[in-house]
Write a protein that holds these residues in place. Structure first.
Motif, PDB file in Angstrom:
ATOM      1  N   CYS A 163       0.801  -1.104  -0.186  1.00 48.87           N
ATOM      2  CA  CYS A 163      -0.142  -0.194   0.092  1.00 48.87           C
ATOM      3  C   CYS A 163       0.844   1.363   0.053  1.00 48.87           C
ATOM      4  O   CYS A 163       0.423   2.256  -0.034  1.00 48.87           O
ATOM      5  N   ILE A 164       2.058   1.117   0.204  1.00 50.55           N
ATOM      6  CA  ILE A 164       3.239   2.301   0.169  1.00 50.55           C
ATOM      7  C   ILE A 164       4.470   1.836  -0.470  1.00 50.55           C
ATOM      8  O   ILE A 164       4.661   0.602  -0.287  1.00 50.55           O
ATOM      9  N   GLY A 212       2.942   1.105  -4.335  1.00 47.70           N
ATOM     10  CA  GLY A 212       2.168   1.874  -3.406  1.00 47.70           C
ATOM     11  C   GLY A 212       1.107   2.732  -4.096  1.00 47.70           C
ATOM     12  O   GLY A 212       1.174   3.180  -5.443  1.00 47.70           O
ATOM     13  N   PHE A 213       0.156   3.044  -3.179  1.00 47.40           N
ATOM     14  CA  PHE A 213      -0.954   4.014  -3.531  1.00 47.40           C
ATOM     15  C   PHE A 213      -0.172   5.548  -3.093  1.00 47.40           C
ATOM     16  O   PHE A 213      -0.643   6.562  -3.337  1.00 47.40           O
ATOM     17  N   VAL A 214       0.809   5.213  -2.249  1.00 48.83           N
ATOM     18  CA  VAL A 214       1.659   6.544  -1.692  1.00 48.83           C
ATOM     19  C   VAL A 214       2.983   6.227  -2.121  1.00 48.83           C
ATOM     20  O   VAL A 214       3.807   5.293  -1.941  1.00 48.83           O
ATOM     21  N   TYR A 215       3.616   7.213  -2.763  1.00 47.52           N
ATOM     22  CA  TYR A 215       4.715   7.554  -3.251  1.00 47.52           C
ATOM     23  C   TYR A 215       5.822   7.623  -2.149  1.00 47.52           C
ATOM     24  O   TYR A 215       5.397   8.602  -1.329  1.00 47.52           O
ATOM     25  N   VAL A 216       6.937   7.076  -2.078  1.00 48.55           N
ATOM     26  CA  VAL A 216       7.749   7.474  -1.242  1.00 48.55           C
ATOM     27  C   VAL A 216       9.118   8.029  -1.760  1.00 48.55           C
ATOM     28  O   VAL A 216       9.733   7.519  -2.663  1.00 48.55           O
ATOM     29  N   ASP A 217       9.767   9.353  -1.514  1.00 49.24           N
ATOM     30  CA  ASP A 217      10.850   9.843  -2.345  1.00 49.24           C
ATOM     31  C   ASP A 217      11.920   9.166  -1.711  1.00 49.24           C
ATOM     32  O   ASP A 217      12.768   9.726  -0.897  1.00 49.24           O
TER      33      ASP A 217
END
Ligand code: BG6
Length: 482
Positions: A430-431, A446-451
């Motif tokens: 999900c991330i 993910g549904f959430v992008y992590v830089d």
């Protein structure tokens, strides 16, 4: 609309992760070294490698991962914003027992998971807890060769008992081992069993196989799982335990009976073998000849058969990303895949990592598993690993991921209408997190992008992708608005 074509009320929509792929903080607050902490980064072209000591010239992607350890509040808040009903994560064994053979748990490790459970409770998110997601204490690999040794069972039981007692009012659904059938695959002895030495005591060669070691380790995991189920039911009779398979889904390439039998044997020994033992409580008859052919001679103790019979699981979970074909013709074109590739299917497209995309295969898989065990099912992992890029406005328009998920969810809905008792879906991951197969960050789910990037750079900032709002609407409409 036909109301059979609806997700049942209370369907457990959510997302899945694993400690080693998100937490980071690999040596903080007393945490010990886990097997995956000694796994280097890699890529589709370069396999990950184990090192016995930390090699300063190497990159170890789990060490920082996406720093969930320090950012869990923000991450869980984002999951809650999407409306998650369930969050799957693993407890990192080496936070609780750093070396694996201590008698007392590490309080700071437990306190971290106390905070996670409190946070989930705040948003009424049901946890789905994996007790071991390939995160075995590296110390036990070095001293007893991981799951190759029967001694591993007692260490695992001490750990599982501590967490089941501590979280007896927080958790209902437990998965004793992630993808327990992974170790039936040649070359997965290290990842799935923490086995680092061959019989001569030398560092295991990841390219050479040793079926005896793998299946002996698997027997120990079966016993550990069954004993955990038995102990868990004593601690809280309401606990529910799940089998967890990596489901490859093999199709015969043609209707040549040779291909049909090949596919049947692949399904038996690479998938059903484990779920048959966990659900039915005994070794299936088809495994006898296989063991003979592979030269596997399992060491069992008196009482093992009874333990397996008594410690069966309650529900089925599995990961599903793709399907592959098998063929009796060795010259057929091959493709890649999750943990294992196979023969290319001319009817399917594949992802950038050469995993074939097959939504109908998910419905087929749901049917075959439900027909076999007749217990509730959860899809514990399903998603698309892809390269995501930010546009000029800093947005990530991951329509390809939305398409992938939409098509799979449609098939889930149809399977439910066709009679399958599917109760939950936790999308992977999900991330954005570290890829297990390649150790890459650029393979994002993910549904959430992590830089965060493969060279270690990045601010670790979280950014919602287009799929974030899409999934939020899917959950809010209980799967109606796809
Ligand atoms: C499953 C694992 O096999 O596949 C996950 O349980 C993993 O840990 C997932 O991340 C996707 O594989 P990969 O190699 O793309 O990370």
């Amino acid at each position: 609309m036909n109301d059979l074509y609806q997700f049942p009320e209370g369907f457990l929509w959510g997302g899945a992760t694993a400690a080693n792929q998100i937490e980071g903080a690999w040596n903080e607050d007393g945490k010990g070294v886990s097997t995956l902490d000694m796994f280097t980064g890699g890529s589709i072209h370069q396999k990950r490698r184990i090192t016995l000591e930390i090699d300063p010239s190497e990159r170890y992607p789990t060490h920082e991962a996406i720093d969930f350890y320090h950012r869990y509040e923000e991450d869980i808040r984002l999951f809650a914003e999407m409306g998650f009903k369930m969050f799957r994560f693993s407890i990192n064994w080496t936070r609780i027992f750093p070396n694996g053979d201590e008698l007392e748990p590490n309080q700071k490790g437990l306190e971290f998971y106390d905070r996670i459970f409190a946070e989930l409770k705040k948003y009424k998110i049901e946890p789905l807890v994996t007790i071991a997601h390939y995160e075995f204490p590296f110390h036990l690999s070095k001293t007893i060769n991981g799951w190759a040794s029967r001694e591993m069972i007692q260490h695992y039981l001490r750990y599982s008992e501590v967490i089941m007692n501590r979280y007896k009012n927080d958790v209902k659904y437990w998965i004793p081992f992630n993808e327990i059938n992974c170790i039936t695959l040649a070359h997965k002895a290290y990842q799935a069993g923490g086995i680092i030495s061959d019989e001569t005591g030398n560092l295991i060669d990841l390219k050479k196989d040793n079926a005896q070691l793998r299946f002996q380790a698997l027997h120990h995991q079966f016993i550990a799982s069954a004993l955990t189920v038995m102990k868990g039911k004593e601690i809280n009779p309401g606990f529910q335990f799940g089998s967890m398979l990596t489901h490859f889904t093999f199709y015969p390439l043609t209707c040549n009976p040779e291909d049909i039998m090949l596919a049947t044997r692949e399904m038996q020994m690479k998938i059903y073998f484990c779920s048959d033992v966990l659900h039915r409580g005994y070794y299936p008859s088809y495994s006898k000849l296989f063991f003979q052919q592979e030269g596997v001679n399992l060491q069992q103790e008196p009482g093992d058969a009874e333990i397996l019979r008594k410690g069966t699981v309650d529900f089925t979970t599995f990961s599903y990303y793709m399907s592959v074909c098998v063929s009796s013709d060795p010259n057929q074109e091959q493709t890649g895949g999750n943990l294992l590739g196979g023969v290319k299917n001319p009817y399917l497209q594949e992802s950038e990592w050469k995993w074939q995309i097959d939504p109908i295969g998910l419905r087929y898989t749901l049917h075959t598993l439900y027909d076999r065990y007749q217990v509730p099912l959860m899809i514990a992992e399903n998603g698309l690993g892809a390269v995501d890029t930010l546009d000029e406005n800093g947005n990530i328009n991951d329509d390809y991921r939305i398409d992938y998920l939409r098509e799979h969810i449609k098939e889930m809905k149809q399977a439910i209408a066709e009679g399958v008792d599917l109760i939950g879906y936790t999308s992977w991951a999900c991330i954005d997190s570290v890829s297990l197969g390649t150790g890459e960050m650029k393979k994002r789910y993910g549904f959430v992008y992590v830089d965060k990037h493969d060279d270690g750079t990045g601010s670790l900032k979280r950014i919602k992708k287009k799929s974030f709002d899409w999934y939020k609407e899917v959950i809010a409409s209980n799967g109606e608005n796809l």
